[in-house]
Design a protein around this motif. Structure first.
Motif: not given
Length: 514
Positions: A276, A369, A413
């Motif tokens: 990530q 995210h 990611g």
């Protein structure tokens, strides 16, 4: 309005982190894998419904559907290669029962397992293997479908059970790519989904579901469950509500915030096996200047990101290498950019971007995210950087960001595709079709080429570490973490396992209890 919303979100995250409490029942989190059936507990076939956050790729061709890690997760159950990974990170025989490598690591010989059947009932032959690997490597078209096989020079049948793969140059890591699916000779997997895995494909309704069922003639131990329905639920809140109501039996890739109210379910924790990062489009005007990219690295505190966005779960990264690839990690890179807002401001001033503004495009179906991007926006504000969040659906992210490279920055990611270090590093070659961040470095390209060509394991490891160092020093991206990944199952469902390094959802070991 958006800024006030983001401030509110961050305030809530900070309050939760400081108080050490969540908004619901605190679940008991288990490590590694789901509990096996206890003594006297009968395991059942039956069927389960698995919730997935994004639909699979339009094509289920295993040689080309590489844009979606979720697609690869599901196809792992349908297709197999000559070799496959196990839960300890080892490569084990699959369709090939044995293999050998010559001293110069440019010729690999595979002996096929007898009696392996395709889902259409036909037995796998050397012709199927030659066809599959040649197709994936693009030997006839000149355009590899599986980029990791671009170094293949020839694939030939030595006899009725032996296949020889010759490479253009030595590659000591080549076996790590032998996950490439074996399909029937002459078939078109975009039209006919036929593999050798423990589950066979039954049906698909785009944007709704995919149905798999147990393959009775599987050569190995086989699946326990009789049927699995993968239900597409892109809305994160609906996904969690479906778990709580019992509408679905299991899902994975949950964030720390999502599991808060799932205390009555089995909660499992493992690594996400992804890198990530705040990925930067190095071709976006401000980010062409390495000083601007370095400024972002100094402005972002990855430990605070992990604490606030991931509730402290996750392993920090200093470059593009996941922690489970232990021998390739360079720990000192974690110290390269210690949080320093003043240094970030100074670099921006030196580069002429004191009033830097840019947008962070984030796939909305991945709360992990989104949460990370929200924390980053607030950290950047402290350095005088005005970053905004652009939420898009997964399909739009694939088209605009990954394929079209029409973005400024993104939080996402990246997975590795294989157990090879090159799985983490290949995408940053200047001419790689997967280099969506447009990173370009002659030094990196040359170092990477040397790493691939050496047959000395220690020398190769050192060169791959040098590649990681170049990425970090050039601030190709702002590397954050391998986030913790949570899976949740109903109490009567078990057997879920986490795999190191790879993005895999192995349904064959899962079961119901009676």
């Amino acid at each position: 309005m958006k800024k006030r919303f983001l401030m509110l979100v961050l305030a809530v995250l900070m309050t939760a982190a400081l108080c050490g409490c969540g908004g619901g029942k605190s679940p008991a989190v288990q490590s590694a894998e789901a509990p096996q059936g206890s003594a006297g507990e009968k395991l059942s076939g039956g069927e389960i419904t698995v919730g997935i956050a994004a639909d699979l790729d339009t094509s289920l061709d295993p040689h080309v559907s590489s844009s979606s890690a979720g697609t690869r997760e599901v196809l792992f159950n349908i297709y197999e290669g000559l070799l496959k990974p196990d839960t300890d990170g080892n490569l084990i025989p699959a369709i090939a029962e044995d293999y050998s490598v010559n001293k110069t690591a440019d010729t690999y010989t595979y002996t096929l397992r007898e009696g392996v059947r395709f889902h259409n009932g036909k037995t796998v032959t050397v012709g199927d293997v030659v066809y599959s690997l040649s197709r994936a490597a693009g030997l006839e078209t000149g355009e590899p479908l599986v980029s990791e096989l671009s170094g293949v020079k020839a694939v030939e049948a030595k006899d009725g059970k032996t296949v020889v793969v010759t490479l253009k140059a030595p590659d000591a890591e080549f076996n790590a790519y032998m996950y490439a699916a074996i399909i029937p000779e002459g078939s078109d997997p975009a039209k006919e989904v036929v593999g050798t895995g423990p589950f066979r494909f039954v049906s698909r309704v785009p944007q709704d579901n995919v149905v798999l069922e147990k393959f009775a003639d599987y050569w190995g131990e086989g699946a326990i469950l009789d049927k699995v329905t993968l239900k597409v639920i892109p809305d994160a809140q609906t996904l969690v509500m479906s778990l709580r109501s019992g509408a679905i039996d299991m899902t994975n890739h949950l964030s720390g915030s999502q599991i808060t109210d799932l205390g009555d379910l089995n909660i499992l924790e493992g690594g996400s096996n992804i890198i990530q990062a705040l990925y930067l489009n190095n071709d976006f005007e401000p980010f062409r200047d390495v000083r601007v990219r370095q400024a972002l690295c100094y402005a972002i505190d990855r430990q605070a990101v992990i604490g606030l966005a991931s509730d402290g779960h996750g392993t920090p990264l200093g470059s593009s290498m996941i922690p489970s690839m232990g021998r390739y990690n360079v720990p000192e890179l974690l110290e390269l950019y210690k949080p320093d807002v003043e240094k970030a401001k100074a670099l921006l001033k030196e580069a002429g971007y004191e009033n830097l503004k840019f947008a962070i495009t984030v796939p909305s179906s991945y709360p992990m995210h989104v949460d990370t991007a929200q924390v980053i926006v607030e950290q950047l504000r402290a350095a005088g950087i005005d970053a905004t969040i652009n939420l898009v659906e997964w399909a739009a992210w694939l088209d605009e960001v990954y394929k079209g490279r029409k973005f400024e920055a993104t939080v996402v990611g990246m997975d590795t595709h294989s157990l090879a270090a090159s799985g983490c590093l290949a995408r940053f070659q200047s001419d790689s079709s997967k280099n969506f961040v447009n990173f370009a470095s002659e030094e990196y390209d040359e170092t990477y080429r040397k790493a691939l060509s050496t047959v000395d394991a220690e020398e190769q490891t050192a060169l791959f570490k040098q590649c990681e160092t170049i990425l970090a020093e050039q601030a190709a991206n702002v590397y954050l973490q391998d986030p913790a990944s949570f899976a949740a199952t109903q109490k009567n469902v078990g057997g879920y396992r986490f795999y190191p390094a790879l993005y895999i959802m192995d349904l064959s070991t899962m079961y119901r209890t009676k």
